[in-house]
Design a protein around this motif. Structure first.
Motif, mmCIF file in Angstrom:
data_model
loop_
_atom_site.group_PDB
_atom_site.id
_atom_site.type_symbol
_atom_site.label_atom_id
_atom_site.label_comp_id
_atom_site.label_asym_id
_atom_site.label_seq_id
_atom_site.Cartn_x
_atom_site.Cartn_y
_atom_site.Cartn_z
ATOM 1 N N ASP A 1 0.792 -1.235 0.000
ATOM 2 C CA ASP A 1 0.000 0.000 0.000
ATOM 3 C C ASP A 1 0.823 1.285 0.000
ATOM 4 O OD1 ASP A 1 -2.994 -0.898 0.537
ATOM 5 O OD2 ASP A 1 -1.709 -2.142 1.785
ATOM 6 N N GLY A 2 2.101 1.207 -0.325
ATOM 7 C CA GLY A 2 2.918 2.416 -0.312
ATOM 8 C C GLY A 2 3.143 2.925 1.103
ATOM 9 N N ILE A 3 3.184 4.248 1.260
ATOM 10 C CA ILE A 3 3.462 4.850 2.565
ATOM 11 C C ILE A 3 2.308 4.615 3.545
ATOM 12 C CG2 ILE A 3 3.684 7.061 3.782
ATOM 13 C CD1 ILE A 3 6.245 6.268 2.522
ATOM 14 N N LYS A 4 2.666 4.170 4.739
ATOM 15 C CA LYS A 4 1.690 4.009 5.813
ATOM 16 C C LYS A 4 2.324 4.482 7.123
ATOM 17 C CE LYS A 4 -2.023 2.284 3.930
ATOM 18 N NZ LYS A 4 -3.300 3.030 3.999
ATOM 19 N N SER A 5 1.495 5.055 8.002
ATOM 20 C CA SER A 5 1.945 5.447 9.336
ATOM 21 C C SER A 5 1.145 4.662 10.369
ATOM 22 C CB SER A 5 1.760 6.944 9.549
ATOM 23 O OG SER A 5 2.643 7.678 8.707
ATOM 24 N N TYR A 6 1.863 4.133 11.362
ATOM 25 C CA TYR A 6 1.244 3.261 12.364
ATOM 26 C C TYR A 6 1.452 3.830 13.768
ATOM 27 C CZ TYR A 6 1.576 -0.032 8.468
ATOM 28 O OH TYR A 6 1.483 -0.635 7.232
ATOM 29 N N LEU A 7 0.417 3.742 14.581
ATOM 30 C CA LEU A 7 0.529 4.087 15.994
ATOM 31 C C LEU A 7 0.752 2.800 16.786
ATOM 32 C CD1 LEU A 7 0.398 6.023 18.366
ATOM 33 C CD2 LEU A 7 -2.104 5.804 18.332
ATOM 34 N N LEU A 8 1.901 2.725 17.428
ATOM 35 C CA LEU A 8 2.257 1.548 18.222
ATOM 36 C C LEU A 8 2.118 1.911 19.704
ATOM 37 C CD1 LEU A 8 3.412 0.905 15.415
ATOM 38 C CD2 LEU A 8 5.420 -0.054 16.522
ATOM 39 N N ARG A 9 0.969 1.648 20.249
ATOM 40 C CA ARG A 9 0.683 2.032 21.633
ATOM 41 C C ARG A 9 1.452 1.144 22.624
ATOM 42 N NH1 ARG A 9 -3.342 5.669 22.070
ATOM 43 N NH2 ARG A 9 -4.827 5.896 20.341
ATOM 44 N N GLY A 10 2.141 1.792 23.553
ATOM 45 C CA GLY A 10 2.793 1.074 24.648
ATOM 46 C C GLY A 10 4.015 0.275 24.263
ATOM 47 N N VAL A 11 4.508 0.409 23.032
ATOM 48 C CA VAL A 11 5.611 -0.446 22.581
ATOM 49 C C VAL A 11 6.907 -0.166 23.350
ATOM 50 C CG1 VAL A 11 6.360 1.123 20.735
ATOM 51 C CG2 VAL A 11 6.776 -1.342 20.514
ATOM 52 N N LEU A 12 7.064 1.053 23.857
ATOM 53 C CA LEU A 12 8.299 1.393 24.569
ATOM 54 C C LEU A 12 8.329 0.831 25.995
ATOM 55 C CD1 LEU A 12 8.736 5.113 23.434
ATOM 56 C CD2 LEU A 12 9.845 3.077 22.515
ATOM 57 N N SER A 13 7.171 0.455 26.514
ATOM 58 C CA SER A 13 7.116 -0.077 27.876
ATOM 59 C C SER A 13 6.889 -1.580 27.923
ATOM 60 C CB SER A 13 6.002 0.621 28.670
ATOM 61 O OG SER A 13 4.742 0.401 28.052
ATOM 62 N N SER A 14 6.479 -2.148 26.803
ATOM 63 C CA SER A 14 6.156 -3.574 26.782
ATOM 64 C C SER A 14 7.407 -4.405 26.494
ATOM 65 C CB SER A 14 5.093 -3.854 25.718
ATOM 66 O OG SER A 14 4.883 -5.247 25.580
ATOM 67 N N LYS A 15 7.642 -5.421 27.281
ATOM 68 C CA LYS A 15 8.791 -6.305 27.074
ATOM 69 C C LYS A 15 8.381 -7.671 26.524
ATOM 70 C CE LYS A 15 11.586 -4.170 30.728
ATOM 71 N NZ LYS A 15 12.321 -4.386 31.989
ATOM 72 N N LYS A 16 7.083 -7.963 26.557
ATOM 73 C CA LYS A 16 6.626 -9.282 26.154
ATOM 74 C C LYS A 16 5.789 -9.267 24.869
ATOM 75 C CE LYS A 16 6.526 -11.095 30.892
ATOM 76 N NZ LYS A 16 5.696 -11.725 31.942
ATOM 77 N N GLY A 17 5.529 -8.089 24.327
ATOM 78 C CA GLY A 17 4.677 -8.004 23.152
ATOM 79 C C GLY A 17 5.369 -8.491 21.888
ATOM 80 N N LYS A 18 4.591 -8.592 20.811
ATOM 81 C CA LYS A 18 5.112 -9.058 19.528
ATOM 82 C C LYS A 18 5.880 -7.965 18.790
ATOM 83 C CE LYS A 18 1.476 -12.517 18.801
ATOM 84 N NZ LYS A 18 0.367 -12.965 17.920
ATOM 85 N N LEU A 19 5.736 -6.727 19.229
ATOM 86 C CA LEU A 19 6.403 -5.604 18.587
ATOM 87 C C LEU A 19 7.569 -5.128 19.449
ATOM 88 C CD1 LEU A 19 3.219 -3.614 17.476
ATOM 89 C CD2 LEU A 19 4.538 -5.277 16.149
#
Length: 242
Positions: free
Chosen positions: A29-47
């Motif tokens: 889809d070309g350029i896309k912007s994503y909001l990754l909520r809580g990714v900086l604090s999560s240690k167990k997530g998939k991201l």
């Protein structure tokens, strides 16, 4: 709509205390912007935060609403593991510069398979080779082919290149022009390829001047294009280490 696609990260900006807004160029889809909520604090997530360094090549599972708003990312994994791009100082400076250049140049939210394949292959080439002092120059010239303003080489024997008109010229005009040694290197790069560009030997001053002219070329032909802020870092690193 849930989509599984390859993606190349252009930027990741901190949003609040724990989130990121990631801008990426996707194969689907070309350029896309994503909001990754809580990714900086999560240690167990998939991201993982480490997945979103500039120009990382990913395979992602995302929800695309295609309404011009921030999308959501469900899963991500590294598709191609770089060996040298972030460890080598010169390559790392080049990576930051190219990510900013691409972010300023590519805006379309639509599939462009040829452009995606060019970016993917070019970055993997950069990762695998050692002599890359001219890479960013040749990359920028090649990129213009996909952006619609590749230099007109019909009269390549002429002694000047008109940056505004995008063509070679017999005489100088009031437009910004390439001339002298720099047009020699410009013509040589136009006639080479990734595997041969290391044979184009130029002084650091010529490389900097040609880069400055290519950035102006982008500014003249892409509405809203901004000179990358990382240019100063790139020049400093190249003056010291390359």
């Amino acid at each position: 709509m849930q989509v599984t696609t390859k993606a190349i990260v252009f930027s990741a900006l901190k949003y609040g205390d724990t989130s990121l807004i990631v801008k990426a160029f996707t194969a689907s889809d070309g350029i896309k912007s994503y909001l990754l909520r809580g990714v900086l604090s999560s240690k167990k997530g998939k991201l993982k935060t480490a997945y979103f360094q500039p120009l990382t090549q990913l395979e992602i599972v995302a929800n695309h609403k295609n309404k011009g708003t921030l999308e959501t990312l469900k899963e991500a994994k590294v598709f191609y593991h770089y060996q040298t791009l972030y460890a080598d100082m010169a390559k790392n400076a080049m990576t930051l510069f190219l990510a900013e250049l691409l972010s300023n140049s590519i805006r379309e939210e639509e599939m462009n398979e040829d452009l995606f394949q060019f970016l993917e292959a070019s970055l993997q080439w950069l990762d695998m080779h050692k002599d890359v002092a001219n890479f960013h120059l040749y990359f920028m010239l090649s990129l213009t082919r996909y952006l619609g303003f590749y230099p007109d080489v019909y009269q390549i024997d002429k002694p000047y290149f008109d940056l505004l008109e995008g063509e070679f010229a017999a005489v100088e005009s009031l437009n910004p022009m390439l001339r002298g040694e720099n047009i020699y290197y410009f013509k040589t790069l136009l006639g080479t390829n990734f595997d041969a560009m290391h044979t184009v030997k130029m002084k650091k001053t010529n490389r900097q001047e040609l880069l400055k002219s290519l950035i102006l070329y982008f500014e003249l032909h892409l509405q809203g294009f901004r000179k990358p802020k990382s240019l100063a870092v790139l020049n400093e690193v190249f003056n010291t280490y390359v």
